[in-house]
Design an enzyme around this catalytic site. Structure first.
Site, PDB file in Angstrom:
ATOM      1  N   ASP A  87       0.800  -1.232   0.000  1.00  0.00           N
ATOM      2  CA  ASP A  87       0.000   0.000   0.000  1.00  0.00           C
ATOM      3  C   ASP A  87       0.830   1.279   0.000  1.00  0.00           C
ATOM      4  OD1 ASP A  87       1.046  -0.267   2.522  1.00  0.00           O
ATOM      5  OD2 ASP A  87      -0.846  -0.188   3.602  1.00  0.00           O
ATOM      6  N   HIS A  88       2.096   1.197   0.457  1.00  0.00           N
ATOM      7  CA  HIS A  88       2.865   2.434   0.643  1.00  0.00           C
ATOM      8  C   HIS A  88       3.596   2.897  -0.617  1.00  0.00           C
ATOM      9  CE1 HIS A  88       2.007   2.223   4.855  1.00  0.00           C
ATOM     10  NE2 HIS A  88       2.887   3.156   5.167  1.00  0.00           N
TER      11      HIS A  88
ATOM     12  N   ASP B 102       3.545  -0.788  11.387  1.00  0.00           N
ATOM     13  CA  ASP B 102       3.085   0.529  10.955  1.00  0.00           C
ATOM     14  C   ASP B 102       2.419   1.192  12.151  1.00  0.00           C
ATOM     15  OD1 ASP B 102       2.439   2.093   8.212  1.00  0.00           O
ATOM     16  OD2 ASP B 102       0.871   2.430   9.705  1.00  0.00           O
TER      17      ASP B 102
ATOM     18  N   ARG C  26      -2.466  12.119  10.152  1.00  0.00           N
ATOM     19  CA  ARG C  26      -1.178  12.715  10.521  1.00  0.00           C
ATOM     20  C   ARG C  26      -0.945  13.915   9.615  1.00  0.00           C
ATOM     21  NH1 ARG C  26       3.300   8.396  12.325  1.00  0.00           N
ATOM     22  NH2 ARG C  26       2.022   8.350  14.202  1.00  0.00           N
TER      23      ARG C  26
ATOM     24  N   SER D 103      12.582   6.061  17.180  1.00  0.00           N
ATOM     25  CA  SER D 103      11.749   4.973  16.663  1.00  0.00           C
ATOM     26  C   SER D 103      12.497   3.643  16.695  1.00  0.00           C
ATOM     27  CB  SER D 103      11.300   5.288  15.236  1.00  0.00           C
ATOM     28  OG  SER D 103      12.415   5.417  14.414  1.00  0.00           O
TER      29      SER D 103
ATOM     30  N   ARG E 196      13.855   1.306  15.088  1.00  0.00           N
ATOM     31  CA  ARG E 196      14.321   1.000  13.727  1.00  0.00           C
ATOM     32  C   ARG E 196      15.362  -0.109  13.778  1.00  0.00           C
ATOM     33  NH1 ARG E 196      15.590   6.482  11.101  1.00  0.00           N
ATOM     34  NH2 ARG E 196      13.421   6.730  11.697  1.00  0.00           N
TER      35      ARG E 196
HETATM   36 FE1  SF4 Z   1      -1.114   4.473   4.821  1.00  0.00          FE
HETATM   37 FE2  SF4 Z   1      -0.140   5.069   7.212  1.00  0.00          FE
HETATM   38 FE3  SF4 Z   1      -1.555   6.876   5.820  1.00  0.00          FE
HETATM   39 FE4  SF4 Z   1      -2.753   4.806   6.848  1.00  0.00          FE
HETATM   40  S1  SF4 Z   1      -1.715   6.433   7.975  1.00  0.00           S
HETATM   41  S2  SF4 Z   1      -3.043   5.578   4.785  1.00  0.00           S
HETATM   42  S3  SF4 Z   1      -1.212   3.208   6.631  1.00  0.00           S
HETATM   43  S4  SF4 Z   1       0.427   6.016   5.294  1.00  0.00           S
END
Ligand code: SF4
Length: 889
Positions: A233-234, A298, A580, A771, A773
């Site tokens: 997805d990324h 994630d 975010r 983080s 990592r």
């Molecule tokens: Fe993708 Fe993370 Fe955005 Fe959700 S918050 S759509 S998992 S990048």
């Protein structure tokens, strides 16, 4: 087929059962009705004697008549039985409903005595919607059915034997039920004790899965220890629209997707290819289960808390622990209770609960806590709405967030074809909520009836402004009153409910001849949602107003947005329903002000094109020049015709090769690290004596390096490039002790490696904070570092180092840091025969050509017996591989 009036073949069971029920007339009557209803409606053709026993057994268990639910011999579990659905015919449904009611899938519950027998009161909602509720016809069931019996057994041991029977919050119950070995625990102190846990599941997105899989391969296991899924997805850039963008991503990221697909096949991992959906939405639709524990690579993994799961965002190394059957460690979190009362107003949505809460708690307010919601307000929330709230709990730094099991979770599980999970959860619903009198470490109360929509930002999610004050907020800051783009969807807000409420607004605007004044983008969270929206005509409406439907992927939420409407660095404002909004996050432009709001508010404001527009109070001008005010949004919680059956996870040939091109610059197979040679280290060089902070970002920088996440050799070119050298006060400049010249840290490390010289890092306090990592530990080990000596370590990084076979040593006396210089040479005393709590001496040699002096420095460590085994075998995964190969001999 049985005919009406035919004698029940399981009569003896009923006789026995009714005898057990004693003289409770009501219960006897209802039990009789169930039996009669089955026979009279001809259901016996599909319901076996066993099925009937199961249903009544469950009802009796819930009523407290039986101590345990009926044991299903066929499946060897306490279960609700059928793996396959019972076909339900409308006519039969109605007959039964009159007498005793039905559940979807033909499940019987006993309506008249719901307080006494049958399913808990919270299931009234299912009762009310039974007849209209979609009953999936598919036999496909995703995920697994939780083993609640085992979890409850663990929990009850911990609660009674270790915690003296104290009442527990739901989060505590789930965590303690997942303790690796409860018998090894003496006490649990929240905020102090490290819990060793056994997660039930792992989910990984495509960027973080690469190194996790490469590491897992070293374990030499034939499949992962727990169910695992990968989600592509990324890596899909939003540019020309869904189909074209997915096609482009499949070309540009071919080697990554090929690798992930082939390794998923090999290890029995479910693979969700590009375009199938965003990790958290797909997990919610298929894998999230109430009361279980999941790790996801994630930060918004807590989304699954909307289905009552403890789901925690972790680094790849933690995911590998669960996949390789290594206990996963978590410091026992404190529990922050959020009590919800009242009911959301028409314009307010679940997103506003979390937008408001982030404002209250700030971006650090949840650190070290799990947020647990409770109170009467939760009963009116949809499951997907609760997922939105949990998803964005990551913005306050919380370990995770979750809700107790509710009727909306039951409906969602059923609607997404997981009837068996729904029924198991309802059976064990007392495990899936906090105990009466459970104590939270802190409580915040939110009255939903008083909550208004909020808009958060720009640049930080905790700058929260109520909608009614937002216009003044914009004016006060002197910002241009213009919205350039409105973006809805993402993993946070792309539920059927979100989208149907948006469509209700869009339809109104369309009727009045209005078009959005700003660009309007829609990101469905999954193929299932996308196809359902298409079937139900949502896209037709959204596209009529010029909405651009993007791929089922992260896209603009993670900066994968090829934006063409603004100049570089041009100041502009966008409104998103994402989670975010740090600077640069969406389009890489530091001057883009990114505000967060619910999808409904984003949509209405996008039609206005103005930040000052308040859709609750303000009007727009329609095509006839008349004022138009939006009516409040509305929409179905779940699709009345059920979700469209879309692409599901794939699992193909498990014997196929794992595909990695030998020329790849982005992927590289890992070699097992060398085992400890069994003699003290001698002639260790000091690569760098770090001054001040040294976070995982300093050790392994992100940004452009991220594309090398799957290639240890290439990403190692960023090792410690952010570190400040105490010797010369320069960042990333150190003296090469072999050549006498200054160079970058990675260059010198490589030079040492090439010449067979091992090296150490000397550091100050909290080395490796930031983080989790795993690259920060992998890289130093790869370049030849067996030991790091610091004043103290950040706990997670310290564990990551241990897993990779690096020994973290701590100065017994902080001031000894000052005694060491960058040109010293080190020998160890005490690494051979290392024991827990046994100190290690560092012998420092200074000088050259025979003219040198030596002195000793005392250091300590926190290695357990198990971790010492990791060190001796070269890494934790080497140890697993060793154990596996010994087993196979
Ligand atoms: Fe993708 Fe993370 Fe955005 Fe959700 S918050 S759509 S998992 S990048």
């Amino acid at each position: 087929m049985a005919k009406t009036g035919e004698k029940s073949s399981h009569e003896s069971y009923w006789v026995e059962l009714l005898a057990k029920l004693g003289n409770d007339k009501q219960v006897r009557e209802v039990a009789g009705k169930i039996s009669k209803a089955y026979v009279n409606t001809g259901r016996r053709s599909t319901l076996t004697n066993n099925n009937v026993k199961l249903r009544l057994g469950i009802a009796l268990f819930n009523a407290g008549v039986e101590e345990k639910p009926y044991y299903n011999d066929e499946y060897e579990e306490y279960a609700l039985g059928q793996r396959e659905e019972v076909p339900v015919e409308a006519g039969n449904d109605e007959v039964i409903s009159e007498e005793v009611g039905t559940f979807p899938m033909g499940f019987v519950f006993i309506n008249p005595l719901k307080n006494k027998i049958g399913l808990p009161l919270q299931f009234h909602r299912c009762l009310a919607t039974t007849k209209n509720q979609f009953i999936p016809k598919t036999k496909y069931v995703s995920g697994t059915v939780p083993q609640y019996e085992k979890l409850i057994e663990n929990l009850s041991f911990v609660q009674k034997r270790i915690l003296g029977g104290q009442p527990l919050t739901l989060a505590e119950k789930i965590l303690y039920a997942h303790l690796w070995d409860p018998k090894k625990i003496n006490n649990i102190v929240k905020g102090e004790t490290y819990l060793k846990l056994k997660p039930d599941r792992v989910a990984m997105q495509d960027a973080s899965a690469q190194m996790a899989i490469l590491q897992f391969m070293l374990s030499q296991m034939s499949s992962t220890a727990v169910p695992t899924s990968i989600h592509c997805d990324h890596l899909i850039e939003a540019f020309k629209g869904s189909d074209k963008d997915v096609a482009t991503a499949k070309i540009t990221n071919k080697e990554i997707f090929d690798f992930l697909r082939s390794s998923a096949n090999r290890y029995g991992i479910k693979f969700w290819g590009p375009g199938s959906g965003i990790i958290h939405q797909v997990v919610l639709e298929n894998y999230a289960t109430p009361g279980e524990l999941m790790l996801g690579t994630d930060s918004h993994t807590p989304n699954a808390g909307g289905l009552g799961m403890i789901a925690i965002g972790v680094g790849g190394a933690d995911a590998v622990d669960a996949m390789a059957d290594i206990p996963w460690e978590l410091k026992a979190p404190k529990i922050l209770g959020v009590k919800l009362t009242g009911e959301l107003n028409e314009w307010t949505s679940p997103k506003d609960v979390i937008l408001h809460l982030v404002g209250k708690l700030t971006v650090r307010g949840g650190t070290g806590h799990i947020i647990e919601y409770f109170g009467p307000g939760i009963e009116k929330l949809s499951c997907t709405g609760m997922a939105t709230i949990c998803n964005m709990g990551a913005e306050v730094g919380a370990t995770t967030s979750l809700f107790p099991f509710t009727s909306s979770m039951y409906s969602y599980l059923t609607s997404t074809r997981r009837q068996q999970v729904a029924h198991q959860a309802s059976l064990y619903s007392s495990y899936l909520k906090a105990d009466v009198d459970a104590k939270y470490d802190q409580v915040i109360e939110i009255n939903l009836s008083e909550l208004e929509p909020h808009i958060n930002g720009p640049f930080t999610p905790d700058l929260s402004t109520p909608l009614s004050k937002f216009s003044d907020f914009i004016k006060k800051n002197g910002w241009k009153d213009e919205i350039k783009a409105g973006l809805i969807g993402s993993c946070t807000n792309s539920s059927y409910q979100d989208m149907s409420r948006v469509v209700s607004l869009t339809t109104q605007a369309l009727d009045k001849g209005l078009q959005p004044k700003a660009d309007f983008f829609i990101t469905p969270g999954s193929e299932q949602i996308r196809e359902t929206m298409e079937r139900d005509g949502h896209f037709e409406i959204l596209e009529k107003v010029g909405g651009h439907v993007l791929a089922n992927a992260c896209g603009p939420c993670i900066g994968q947005w090829k934006r063409t409407d603004i100049q570089k660095d041009e100041e502009n404002a966008i409104l998103t329903s994402y989670n975010r909004n740090f600077r640069n996050r969406n389009d890489g432009n530091p001057s883009t002000m990114n505000f967060l709001a619910s999808p409904e508010i984003v949509t209405a404001m996008t039609f206005a094109g103005k930040l000052s527009f308040n859709p609750i109070t303000d009007t727009l001008i329609d095509k006839d020049g008349k004022p138009f005010k939006f009516s409040s949004p509305f929409g179905d919680e779940l699709p009345s015709e059920g979700f469209a059956e879309a692409q599901i996870d794939t699992l193909a040939d498990r014997t196929a090769d794992i595909i990695i091109s030998p020329d790849s610059t982005r992927l590289q197979l890992l070699e097992p690290f060398q085992i400890f040679p069994g003699k003290e280290y001698d002639n260790l060089r000091i690569l760098v004596k770090v001054k001040g902070k040294c976070t995982t970002d300093h050790i392994s920088a992100a940004g452009p390096w991220l594309k090398y996440k799957g290639h240890l050799e290439n990403i190692s070119n960023n090792t410690l490039i952010g570190a400040l050298n105490a010797e010369n006060n320069k960042v990333n400049v150190v003296r090469n002790a072999l050549t006498g010249t200054d160079d970058t840290i990675p260059n010198v490390a490589r030079y040492y490696k090439k010449n067979g010289v091992q090296w150490v890092v000397i550091a100050e306090h909290n080395y490796g904070e930031g983080s989790a990592r795993e690259h920060a530990a992998l890289q130093v080990r790869y370049l030849g570092c067996p030991i790091i000596i610091a004043k103290s370590f950040a706990r997670i990084h310290e564990t990551n180092l241990k897993k990779q076979g690096v020994l973290p040593l701590v100065f017994k006396n902080d001031d000894d840091y000052n005694l060491i210089t960058g040109s010293d040479v080190i020998t160890t005393i005490g690494v051979v025969g290392l024991k827990p709590d046994k100190d290690v001496i560092i012998r420092v040699r200074r000088g050259k050509n025979g003219d040198y002096k030596e002195f000793d420095i005392e250091t300590k460590h926190t290695m357990s017996e198990d971790q010492i085994e990791w060190f001796n075998k070269g890494s934790a995964l080497n140890l697993i591989a060793y154990k596996n190969s010994s087993r196979n001999l």
